[in-house]
Design an enzyme around this catalytic site. Structure first.
Site, PDB file in Angstrom:
ATOM      1  N   THR A  41       7.330 -14.251 -23.116  1.00 47.71           N
ATOM      2  CA  THR A  41       8.708 -14.474 -23.563  1.00 47.71           C
ATOM      3  C   THR A  41       9.137 -13.345 -24.497  1.00 47.71           C
ATOM      4  O   THR A  41       8.337 -12.883 -25.317  1.00 47.71           O
ATOM      5  CB  THR A  41       8.786 -15.812 -24.319  1.00 47.71           C
ATOM      6  OG1 THR A  41       8.406 -16.857 -23.418  1.00 47.71           O
ATOM      7  CG2 THR A  41      10.195 -16.098 -24.835  1.00 47.71           C
ATOM      8  N   THR A  89      10.770  -7.673 -24.174  1.00 46.70           N
ATOM      9  CA  THR A  89       9.878  -6.825 -23.372  1.00 46.70           C
ATOM     10  C   THR A  89       9.410  -7.608 -22.140  1.00 46.70           C
ATOM     11  O   THR A  89       9.367  -7.062 -21.027  1.00 46.70           O
ATOM     12  CB  THR A  89       8.676  -6.353 -24.214  1.00 46.70           C
ATOM     13  OG1 THR A  89       9.140  -6.002 -25.523  1.00 46.70           O
ATOM     14  CG2 THR A  89       8.002  -5.140 -23.604  1.00 46.70           C
ATOM     15  N   GLU A 114       2.975 -19.865 -25.210  1.00 43.90           N
ATOM     16  CA  GLU A 114       2.327 -18.562 -24.974  1.00 43.90           C
ATOM     17  C   GLU A 114       0.817 -18.707 -25.128  1.00 43.90           C
ATOM     18  O   GLU A 114       0.040 -18.174 -24.337  1.00 43.90           O
ATOM     19  CB  GLU A 114       2.868 -17.527 -25.958  1.00 43.90           C
ATOM     20  CG  GLU A 114       4.308 -17.139 -25.645  1.00 43.90           C
ATOM     21  CD  GLU A 114       4.973 -16.287 -26.710  1.00 43.90           C
ATOM     22  OE1 GLU A 114       4.444 -16.178 -27.829  1.00 43.90           O
ATOM     23  OE2 GLU A 114       6.037 -15.725 -26.407  1.00 43.90           O
TER      24      GLU A 114
HETATM   25  C1  5RP Z   1       8.026 -14.645 -28.441  1.00 44.65           C
HETATM   26  C2  5RP Z   1       7.025 -13.581 -28.711  1.00 44.65           C
HETATM   27  C3  5RP Z   1       7.367 -12.214 -28.260  1.00 44.65           C
HETATM   28  O1  5RP Z   1       6.339 -11.725 -27.483  1.00 44.65           O
HETATM   29  C4  5RP Z   1       7.554 -11.329 -29.459  1.00 44.65           C
HETATM   30  O2  5RP Z   1       8.518 -11.914 -30.305  1.00 44.65           O
HETATM   31  C5  5RP Z   1       7.984  -9.914 -29.066  1.00 44.65           C
HETATM   32  O3  5RP Z   1       9.264  -9.937 -28.547  1.00 44.65           O
HETATM   33  P1  5RP Z   1      10.031  -8.635 -28.087  1.00 44.65           P
HETATM   34  O4  5RP Z   1       9.393  -8.181 -26.819  1.00 44.65           O
HETATM   35  O5  5RP Z   1      11.449  -9.107 -27.881  1.00 44.65           O
HETATM   36  O6  5RP Z   1       9.924  -7.621 -29.189  1.00 44.65           O
HETATM   37  O7  5RP Z   1       5.967 -13.794 -29.250  1.00 44.65           O
HETATM   38  O8  5RP Z   1       7.622 -15.867 -28.978  1.00 44.65           O
END
Ligand code: 5RP
Length: 223
Positions: free
Chosen positions: A33, A36, A108
Site C-alpha cells: 500500500t 510507490t 501489510e
Molecule cells: C503504508 C506503508 C507504505 O509502504 C509507506 O507509508 C510508504 O509509502 P509511500 O510509498 O507512499 O512513500 O507502510 O501503510
C-alpha cells in the site's frame, strides 16, 4: 535531476523486472500500500494474464488492483505467495523497516508473513542509519488507546493519535514520535505484547529480503 516521483517509478519498475520470472498461471502476488506500491500495481497490470491474482494489504490497493483487471483474492484462499512487494517509511541496512504511514501496517504484516520473499521498493531517502525519525505507527483497539499511549511514553516516545483516521480493521493509530530504536526486533516484540496493540509498524522480526532503492545514479539493491 530525477524527481521523487521518478525515483518511485524506477523502484517499482525494478521490482517488476525482478518478479517477472515468478509470474506463472498459479502465482498469487502480495501487494502493498502507498504511492510507490500504486506504481507497482499499475505496472503489474500489464502482466495480468500471466498470473492468477493478488492479495492486497488494504482496501485502497484492492480497489486499484480490481480497477486494473487484476483478480483480488482473500488471503484465506491462498496458502503461499512467491513474493510481497511494498514500500516503507524508513529502512535500515539490516532491512528492518518502519511501515504504516498509510495506516495499512496490520494487513501489510499479515500478507507479507505469508509470502516467501519481501521486496521493499522505495526512493533512497527512506534509507536511514537508525530507525525512529519517522514516527512509529501503532494500530490500537480504540478502548486501549490511552493504556498503549502510556506504555509508549514509558519507552521514551511521544504518542499522537492520528486524528480522524480509522484503519481498514476499524481501529485507531497512534504515531509515536521520538523513539530511539536501537534494538528493533526487541521493541517490535515488546510492543506486540501490550494488550490492545493490534500491530506496530516495526518490520524487524521479519525484515525485507531485498530492498530496491532508487537513487539519482540508478537502483541500489540491498539483500
Ligand atoms: C503504508 C506503508 C507504505 O509502504 C509507506 O507509508 C510508504 O509509502 P509511500 O510509498 O507512499 O512513500 O507502510 O501503510
Amino acid at each position: 535531476m530525477l524527481s521523487q516521483q521518478d525515483l518511485k517509478q524506477q523502484a517499482a519498475d525494478a521490482a517488476l523486472a525482478l518478479i517477472k520470472p515468478l509470474l506463472t498461471p498459479q502465482a498469487v502476488i502480495g501487494v502493498g500500500t502507498g504511492s510507490t506500491a500504486d506504481l507497482f500495481i499499475d505496472g503489474l497490470a500489464s502482466y495480468r494474464s500471466r498470473f492468477r491474482g493478488a492479495v492486497a494489504s488494504s482496501e485502497r490497493s484492492a480497489k486499484r488492483l480490481t480497477g486494473l483487471g487484476i483478480l483480488v483474492l482473500d488471503l484465506n484462499e491462498v496458502q503461499t505467495m512467491p513474493v510481497y512487494v511494498d514500500g516503507a517509511d524508513e529502512i535500515n541496512s539490516q532491512l528492518h523497516m518502519i511501515k504504516g504511514g498509510g495506516g495499512a501496517l496490520t494487513r501489510e504484516k499479515i500478507v507479507s508473513s505469508v509470502a516467501q520473499q519481501f521486496i521493499c521498493i522505495a526512493d533512497e531517502s527512506k534509507l536511514v542509519d537508525s530507525l525512529g525519525h519517522f514516527p512509529l505507527p501503532i494500530e490500537v483497539l480504540p478502548m486501549a488507546r490511552e493504556a498503549v499511549a502510556r506504555v509508549a511514553r514509558q519507552l521514551g516516545g511521544n504518542p499522537v493519535l492520528r486524528e480522524g483516521f480509522i484503519t481498514d480493521n476499524g481501529n485507531q493509530i497512534l504515531d509515536v514520535h521520538g523513539l530511539q530504536i536501537t534494538q528493533a526486533s526487541e521493541m517490535e516484540r515488546q510492543l506486540n505484547n501490550v494488550p490492545g496493540v493490534v500491530t506496530n509498524g516495526l518490520f524487524a522480526i521479519r525484515p525485507a529480503d531485498i530492498a530496491l532503492l532508487a537513487t539519482q545514479q540508478g537502483i541500489r539493491r540491498l539483500g
